[in-house]
Structures are given as C-alpha cells and as structure tokens.
Scaffold this motif. Structure first.
Motif, short mmCIF file in Angstrom:
data_model
loop_
_atom_site.label_atom_id
_atom_site.label_comp_id
_atom_site.label_asym_id
_atom_site.label_seq_id
_atom_site.Cartn_x
_atom_site.Cartn_y
_atom_site.Cartn_z
N ILE A 48 0.82 -1.33 -0.16
CA ILE A 48 -0.01 0.09 -0.11
C ILE A 48 1.10 1.18 -0.02
O ILE A 48 1.84 1.10 0.89
CB ILE A 48 -0.97 0.01 1.41
CG1 ILE A 48 -1.69 -1.34 1.42
CG2 ILE A 48 -2.10 1.15 1.11
CD1 ILE A 48 -2.56 -1.49 2.53
N ILE A 49 0.57 2.15 -0.99
CA ILE A 49 1.29 3.26 -0.97
C ILE A 49 0.56 4.56 0.07
O ILE A 49 -0.82 4.70 -0.58
CB ILE A 49 1.47 3.91 -2.33
CG1 ILE A 49 2.09 2.76 -3.27
CG2 ILE A 49 2.51 5.25 -2.32
CD1 ILE A 49 3.45 2.45 -2.85
N VAL A 50 0.95 4.83 0.80
CA VAL A 50 0.39 5.61 1.79
C VAL A 50 0.97 7.32 1.86
O VAL A 50 1.92 7.40 1.43
CB VAL A 50 0.26 5.25 3.31
CG1 VAL A 50 -0.61 3.85 3.10
CG2 VAL A 50 1.33 5.15 3.89
N GLY A 51 0.15 8.12 2.40
CA GLY A 51 0.53 9.47 2.56
C GLY A 51 -0.23 10.31 3.49
O GLY A 51 0.09 10.31 4.69
N TYR A 52 -1.35 10.71 2.98
CA TYR A 52 -2.42 11.38 3.89
C TYR A 52 -2.93 10.64 4.86
O TYR A 52 -3.40 9.45 4.70
CB TYR A 52 -3.51 12.23 3.19
CG TYR A 52 -4.35 12.70 3.86
CD1 TYR A 52 -4.22 13.90 4.49
CD2 TYR A 52 -5.80 12.40 3.87
CE1 TYR A 52 -5.15 14.68 5.34
CE2 TYR A 52 -6.79 12.99 4.52
CZ TYR A 52 -6.48 14.14 5.15
OH TYR A 52 -7.27 14.67 6.01
N LEU A 53 -2.41 10.98 6.22
CA LEU A 53 -3.08 10.17 7.27
C LEU A 53 -2.59 8.59 7.09
O LEU A 53 -3.51 7.71 7.72
CB LEU A 53 -4.53 10.36 7.49
CG LEU A 53 -4.98 11.61 7.87
CD1 LEU A 53 -6.58 11.55 7.89
CD2 LEU A 53 -4.40 12.33 9.15
N GLY A 54 -1.53 8.40 6.90
CA GLY A 54 -1.20 7.14 6.65
C GLY A 54 -0.97 6.25 7.86
O GLY A 54 -1.19 5.14 7.85
N HIS A 55 -0.51 6.84 9.08
CA HIS A 55 -0.70 6.24 10.29
C HIS A 55 -1.98 5.49 10.78
O HIS A 55 -1.88 4.51 11.30
CB HIS A 55 -0.08 7.17 11.46
CG HIS A 55 -1.05 8.22 11.60
ND1 HIS A 55 -1.01 9.49 10.71
CD2 HIS A 55 -1.73 8.61 12.52
CE1 HIS A 55 -2.15 10.22 11.46
NE2 HIS A 55 -2.53 9.77 12.30
N HIS A 56 -2.98 6.24 10.12
CA HIS A 56 -4.37 5.43 10.33
C HIS A 56 -4.50 4.18 9.49
O HIS A 56 -5.06 3.13 10.05
CB HIS A 56 -5.63 6.50 9.90
CG HIS A 56 -5.81 7.65 10.88
ND1 HIS A 56 -6.92 7.96 11.25
CD2 HIS A 56 -4.76 8.49 11.30
CE1 HIS A 56 -6.90 9.18 12.03
NE2 HIS A 56 -5.46 9.49 12.10
N ILE A 57 -4.11 4.12 8.41
CA ILE A 57 -4.14 3.01 7.47
C ILE A 57 -3.27 2.05 8.25
O ILE A 57 -3.42 0.68 8.47
CB ILE A 57 -3.51 3.37 6.06
CG1 ILE A 57 -4.64 4.23 5.50
CG2 ILE A 57 -3.46 2.05 5.27
CD1 ILE A 57 -4.28 4.85 3.97
N GLN A 58 -1.96 2.41 8.72
CA GLN A 58 -1.02 1.32 9.37
C GLN A 58 -1.81 0.98 10.59
O GLN A 58 -1.64 -0.53 10.72
CB GLN A 58 0.12 2.01 9.84
CG GLN A 58 1.20 1.26 10.55
CD GLN A 58 1.77 0.25 9.39
OE1 GLN A 58 2.56 0.41 8.72
NE2 GLN A 58 1.46 -1.01 9.62
#
Length: 218
Positions: A48-58
């Motif tokens: 998954i490529i994350v950026g905006y609020l990526g810590h929520h996805i983590q």
C-alpha cells in the motif's frame, strides 16, 4: 498494490480526519472490503502506498489483515504529486506480476477473476454519471487507445476505466522505465495513464479489457 496516498478532497468533510480508504460504506470500510476481495481470490501479499493520514492505515492493517503480508510505502510528497509518483515509489518493492488497484473502489470479489492474468484492465460501459479516463478497444477486447482528458459521458465504443490493472513482470519493467523518465523530468503531477497511453500507442504495452458490470462497482 493499492494506491492510497491522496487526501480525498472530493469526499470532504468525511476525509478531514480519515483517509479515503477507511471511510465506512454500510458499516464496512473500503479498505476492509478490498482486503476481503483480495483474500477471496488467493492473494498473499499487499503493498500500500500511503501519504495523507497514513498512520491511520497502518493502525488499521495492524488489526485487520486476514493473513495478508501487508507492506506500506509512505509518500512524503503526497500533497504536491499525483498517482504517477505513487506508482513510481513501488518500482523496487514490486518485482513480480501484480494487480494495481485504486483505494476508492467498491466491487464484488468475483469481478477480479478475469484480472488474475497479466496485462488486463477492468473497464465498464459508460454511464451518464461517469467521468474520467476512457479507453477504446477492438472486437478482440484489445485496448486501442486511452483518453485521459475526457470528463464527459461518451456514447459509442468508449469504456470507462475502473482503475484496476494487472501487469506481467515484463510489462511492469517497461512501465518502470517510462516512470523513471517522467519523474526525472519533474512530471510528478501527472496521472499514470499518460504512460499507458504512450506505451499503447508505440506498441511497447498491450492490454485486454475485462468488462465490469456497472451495477456492481462504484
């Protein structure tokens, strides 16, 4: 591979404090549905490529993975780049045939069956409410052209891209070559479809359409 770095501005205020892929649709987040769909089709690994609020996805995937090996890549430039940059970020971690999916899609898991083979693209018959990239294809379902500028309903032989693609390792290596050229030239704000359009035109990429029923994806 799932692209999930964007800010989801078109879904504000829902995305003011939640990344788009974690928005609940009928009490189930988009990301949870995507993970379920991948597991239903035998996938074992998800990047998954994350950026905006990526810590929520983590935090979410730490709790919900259904046995998938999930790896995250963070785009520090998510506010000033487009999905071509996110795709480029995966050039080293992806070294095998793979499925590329945008993070704002809802569909039935059975619809992925036709994409479990390389060099396919999910498409849908155009409907009046659709906009964005369209393609044309021949009678053998081979993609003939990409139109990355259309934002209007088009009658006739045009189909809407669903934003799910499958690539062979050979095709991916060729795409990476073009990504390197675009990124090195500073073209970080493009859609990755500009590369597909160019490669289809010069014959370095060949793809076939897989038709999605427009009643069962959004």
């Amino acid at each position: 591979m799932l692209l999930a770095a964007g800010t989801g501005k078109r879904l504000q205020p829902l995305t003011n404090s939640t990344p788009k892929c974690l928005i609940d649709i009928k009490d189930t987040s988009i990301l949870e549905r995507l993970i379920d769909n991948l597991c239903d089709n035998g996938f074992k690994r998800l990047v998954i490529i994350v950026g905006y609020l990526g810590h929520h996805i983590q935090m979410f995937v730490n709790e919900y993975s259904r046995g998938l090996k999930i790896e995250l890549i963070t785009s520090s430039r998510f506010e000033t780049t487009n999905n071509i940059y996110s795709l480029w970020l995966a050039r080293k971690i992806i070294q095998e045939p793979f499925l590329l999916i945008e993070s704002d899609l809802i569909f039935q898991s059975s619809q992925l069956e036709g994409l479990l083979y390389p060099n396919k693209i999910a498409i849908s018959l155009m409907r009046p409410w659709m906009n964005g990239t369209t393609i044309t294809m021949d009678s053998q379902n081979k993609i003939q052209s990409f139109n990355v500028t259309s934002n209007k309903f088009t009658q006739g032989a045009h189909y809407k891209t669903v934003n799910i693609y499958s690539f062979s390792e050979k095709s991916w290596n060729k795409i990476v070559e073009q990504l390197e050229i675009y990124i090195a030239s500073g073209n970080v704000n493009e859609y990755y479809e500009v590369i597909f359009k160019k490669m289809l035109a010069d014959g370095s990429l060949s793809m076939e359409g897989v038709l999605f029923d427009s009643k069962f994806w959004y």
